[in-house]
Design an enzyme around this catalytic site. Sequence first.
Site, PDB file in Angstrom:
ATOM      1  N   ARG A 148      40.644  40.120  33.469  1.00 14.29           N
ATOM      2  CA  ARG A 148      40.330  40.134  34.966  1.00 14.29           C
ATOM      3  C   ARG A 148      39.885  41.699  35.503  1.00 14.29           C
ATOM      4  O   ARG A 148      39.167  41.762  36.277  1.00 14.29           O
ATOM      5  CB  ARG A 148      41.644  39.807  35.852  1.00 14.29           C
ATOM      6  CG  ARG A 148      41.306  39.408  37.027  1.00 14.29           C
ATOM      7  CD  ARG A 148      42.726  38.639  37.672  1.00 14.29           C
ATOM      8  NE  ARG A 148      43.734  39.481  37.773  1.00 14.29           N
ATOM      9  CZ  ARG A 148      45.267  38.840  37.964  1.00 14.29           C
ATOM     10  NH1 ARG A 148      45.203  37.630  38.302  1.00 14.29           N
ATOM     11  NH2 ARG A 148      46.169  39.631  37.847  1.00 14.29           N
ATOM     12  N   GLU A 156      45.040  31.501  49.715  1.00 16.86           N
ATOM     13  CA  GLU A 156      46.295  32.194  49.191  1.00 16.86           C
ATOM     14  C   GLU A 156      47.101  32.755  50.109  1.00 16.86           C
ATOM     15  O   GLU A 156      46.865  32.996  51.224  1.00 16.86           O
ATOM     16  CB  GLU A 156      45.793  32.975  47.812  1.00 16.86           C
ATOM     17  CG  GLU A 156      44.902  33.968  48.308  1.00 16.86           C
ATOM     18  CD  GLU A 156      44.442  34.680  46.897  1.00 16.86           C
ATOM     19  OE1 GLU A 156      45.006  34.752  45.912  1.00 16.86           O
ATOM     20  OE2 GLU A 156      43.355  35.326  47.078  1.00 16.86           O
ATOM     21  N   LYS A 204      40.597  41.781  41.698  1.00 21.21           N
ATOM     22  CA  LYS A 204      41.913  42.627  41.923  1.00 21.21           C
ATOM     23  C   LYS A 204      41.506  43.951  42.517  1.00 21.21           C
ATOM     24  O   LYS A 204      41.836  45.039  41.929  1.00 21.21           O
ATOM     25  CB  LYS A 204      42.874  42.672  40.862  1.00 21.21           C
ATOM     26  CG  LYS A 204      44.190  42.361  41.436  1.00 21.21           C
ATOM     27  CD  LYS A 204      45.330  41.964  40.466  1.00 21.21           C
ATOM     28  CE  LYS A 204      46.853  42.283  40.853  1.00 21.21           C
ATOM     29  NZ  LYS A 204      47.361  41.504  42.022  1.00 21.21           N
TER      30      LYS A 204
END
Lengths: 368, 368
Positions: free
Chosen positions: B101, B238, B202
Site C-alpha cells: 500500500r 468510510e 494513505k
Amino acid sequence: MALSVQPSSSPLLTSEADEKYANVKWEELGFALIPTDYMYVAKCKQGESFSTGEIIPYGDISISPCSGILNYGQGLFEGLKAYRAKNGCITPFRPNQNALRMQTGADRLCMTSPSEEQFVEAVKQTVLANKKWVPPSGKGALYIRPLLIGTGAVLGVASAPEYTFLIYVSPVGNYHAASSGLNLKVDHTYRRAHTGGTGSVKSCSNYSPVVKSLLEAKSSGFSDILFLDAATGRNIEEISTCNIFIVKGNIVSTPPTSGTILPGITRKSISELGRDIGYQVQERDVSVDELLEAEEVFCTGTAMVVKAVETVTFHNKKKKYRTGKEALSTKLHLMLTNIQMGIVEDKKGWMVEIDGYVPGTKKEISKT
Amino acid sequence: MALSVQPSSSPLLTSEADEKYANVKWEELGFALIPTDYMYVAKCKQGESFSTGEIIPYGDISISPCSGILNYGQGLFEGLKAYRAKNGCITPFRPNQNALRMQTGADRLCMTSPSEEQFVEAVKQTVLANKKWVPPSGKGALYIRPLLIGTGAVLGVASAPEYTFLIYVSPVGNYHAASSGLNLKVDHTYRRAHTGGTGSVKSCSNYSPVVKSLLEAKSSGFSDILFLDAATGRNIEEISTCNIFIVKGNIVSTPPTSGTILPGITRKSISELGRDIGYQVQERDVSVDELLEAEEVFCTGTAMVVKAVETVTFHNKKKKYRTGKEALSTKLHLMLTNIQMGIVEDKKGWMVEIDGYVPGTKKEISKT
Ligand SMILES: Cc1ncc(COP(=O)(O)O)c(C=O)c1O
Ligand SMILES: Cc1ncc(COP(=O)(O)O)c(C=O)c1O
C-alpha cells in the site's frame, strides 16, 4: 544547523546590514530556495494563544516523528513577496491578507493561528533580519513563506497539542520566467479539490496531490495544469498555484471562491485594478466552453504576479490566445508591478513600508 | 533528544531485553503515544533507491523548514500491529500488505518507496528493538507507524529531492475502547475524498481535512463520522480511519475500492473470513438507503480491528443495529483476533514470526 536562539532584536539592529547585499547572482534568480540568514519561529499549545516568537538562524528544525504535520498533514502555508522599491524602501505586499487567509485555514484545520498583528509583525521582523537578501529593485523579490504546522505529538487522528508558526524567506526571480505565455493543459484525470474539502484554504494537503499531474503535464511540454471542478468536470477552477481569468470584450471573468479554489490575493488585487480601468470583473462559474471562446486568458499568483496564457490544450484541441502588448494581462501586470516596485504611488495602501520600522512600536501595521 | 546513531544490530542483540517488559500499565492502554526506545530511519535521494536504514534512539528528527512534507504535505503513513502470541512469539500482522500500500501511495505522491522486502525487514527490526514494549498477550498490541515523507527542500510545488522512511511504535489498547458499539454520524457538510484525488492511498493529506468533522461529531456525543461520496452524496464511503460493512441476511456489503476509499487490510482480511464461513461478501456501491435498511453494520481497521456499529444518525433519523453475541461482527472479530493473538492456528500465513529472526537472513519474510 543547530537551533541557537537569539534575541529577536539583535539581527535587526546592525546598521551595517542595511547597506549590503548578500552574495547572490541577482540576474540569475529563478524560483528555487536560496537559504538566507534567519527565520522566525513561534510556538503555541492547543487552547492557548501565540506569544511573541523569535528570530533565529535559518536551519533545520527539530520535530517529533509523531507530530500532526508529519502524520496527518496538519499544516498551512502562505506565500507573499517583499520588494525593494525604487526609493530603496523594503515593502511587503499586503501581508495582512495572508494573515487573514491563514486564520481561515487554521479554523478549517483546527489549529490556532497567530493574530493578524502577530503575523504582520513576524513578516516584518523576518524580512528585516534578511534585508540583504532582498534583491535590488527590479531584479526580483524576497519570497516570504510562513508556515503554521501541527508540531505536537498525536497518535490518533486529531489536532496536534502544539502548533509552530515559522517564517523563512528566499530571494526569487519569476516562477515561469522564460516563457512569453503559459501553455496550459486541462486535466482530465485528476481533480484538485471538492466541495466540503480544503480547496479554499492554503492547506499543505492540497499540494502533494497535484504534483503527479503537474509532472505529467511538464513532461509533455506544458507549463502547468488547469484543473476542472470535481463535481461536474465542466467548469474551470484554477492552476496548480495560481488563479485564472478569461477576457472577452469588456468582461473579465474568474471562477468564484465558493469553496474549492484558493482566494488569491493577486486575484483580488487584479480584479480591483481591472475594475479601476473600466472592465467588468465577474466572479462566476466559467465553463470549459467559455474558456475556449475567450479572447484572452491569464493567471494570477504571488509567484508569477500576472502571466498571460498563450495556449490551452483540452483533449487534443489547442486554443491560442492574445498575448503581448495588446493583452489586458500585460497592462494589469504593469499596473500591479508598478505599485509593488514603488514606481507609481501606492494609492491602495497595499505596500507596507518596513525600513523605518522599529519592532514593537506597531506604528506601521498595514491598514489594508 | 539528540540523533545519536547506533548500528542497527546493537539494540537487537541484548539477550536481557528479550525477557523483560517496559514499565507500562498494560491494563490501562488506550490509543495514545507512549514513546519507546528506538525508531528506524532510512533516507533516499530522488531518483535513487533506499539503502539499508538504521535503528536509532527514538526522538525528534531534524528537518528542513523548506521540506516537501512541511510545505506541501508530501507524506504517507501506514499503521499495523504486532502481537505477543499466546506462545510468547511476537508477530506483526500482514506487514507486506502495508508495504504494497505504501508503494501505491508513493507512486501517487511521486515519491520513492522502500521495496516490500525493505519495508518488512524494517518493521521487524523496529519491533525487535522495542520488544519490551509489546504488551503481554491479550493486553493490546504494539502499534507500528511507518512514515514516508518528503524531507528534501523544495520551494516550488514539486516532489522533494529527498525522502525519509521512518518507523516508530507505541503500545496501544483499543481505539474506541469502552463502547459496546460505535455511534456514527453521517456527515452532510464535509467530504473526505473525490475521484481523481488521493482517497485511495494513505496520504497524510487525507487526514487533517477530516479533523474538523470528527471533532464536531465527537462534541455531539458521536464516536466517529461516516463520510458520503463527494460526487453524489448518496453512497457511503468510510469512517475517518476505518472501513464499513453492512449485513443483511447472508449478504455482507462494503463500498468498492474504486479510488476514493482506503483499501483496508482489515477489510480485506475480514472479507476473506466472512466468505470462509459462508457469507456472500460484495464490494459495490452502498447507498444511505441501504445502510438504513441493514440489519447490522460494522467497521474494520487496524486500530479497532472489527467493531460493531450500534447506531447511525442520518439528519435527525437514528437507526439502531444488531450488536452483541448474535452479531456477525462479534464472530468475525473473534475469528480475526484469535489468529492475531495466536490462539488458533494461522492457516492464512498472515502472522509473521520475528522472534527467531536474525536480521539479514530474510528467511522469514512473509509470503502472504
Ligand atoms: C492553488 C493556488 N491558487 C491560487 C494561488 C494564488 O494566490 P495568491 O495570489 O494569494 O498568491 C495560489 C498561491 O500562490 C495557490 O497555491
Ligand atoms: C481512512 C481509512 N480507512 C480505512 C482504514 C483501515 O485500514 P486498515 O484495515 O488497513 O487499517 C484506515 C486505516 O487504518 C484509514 O485511515
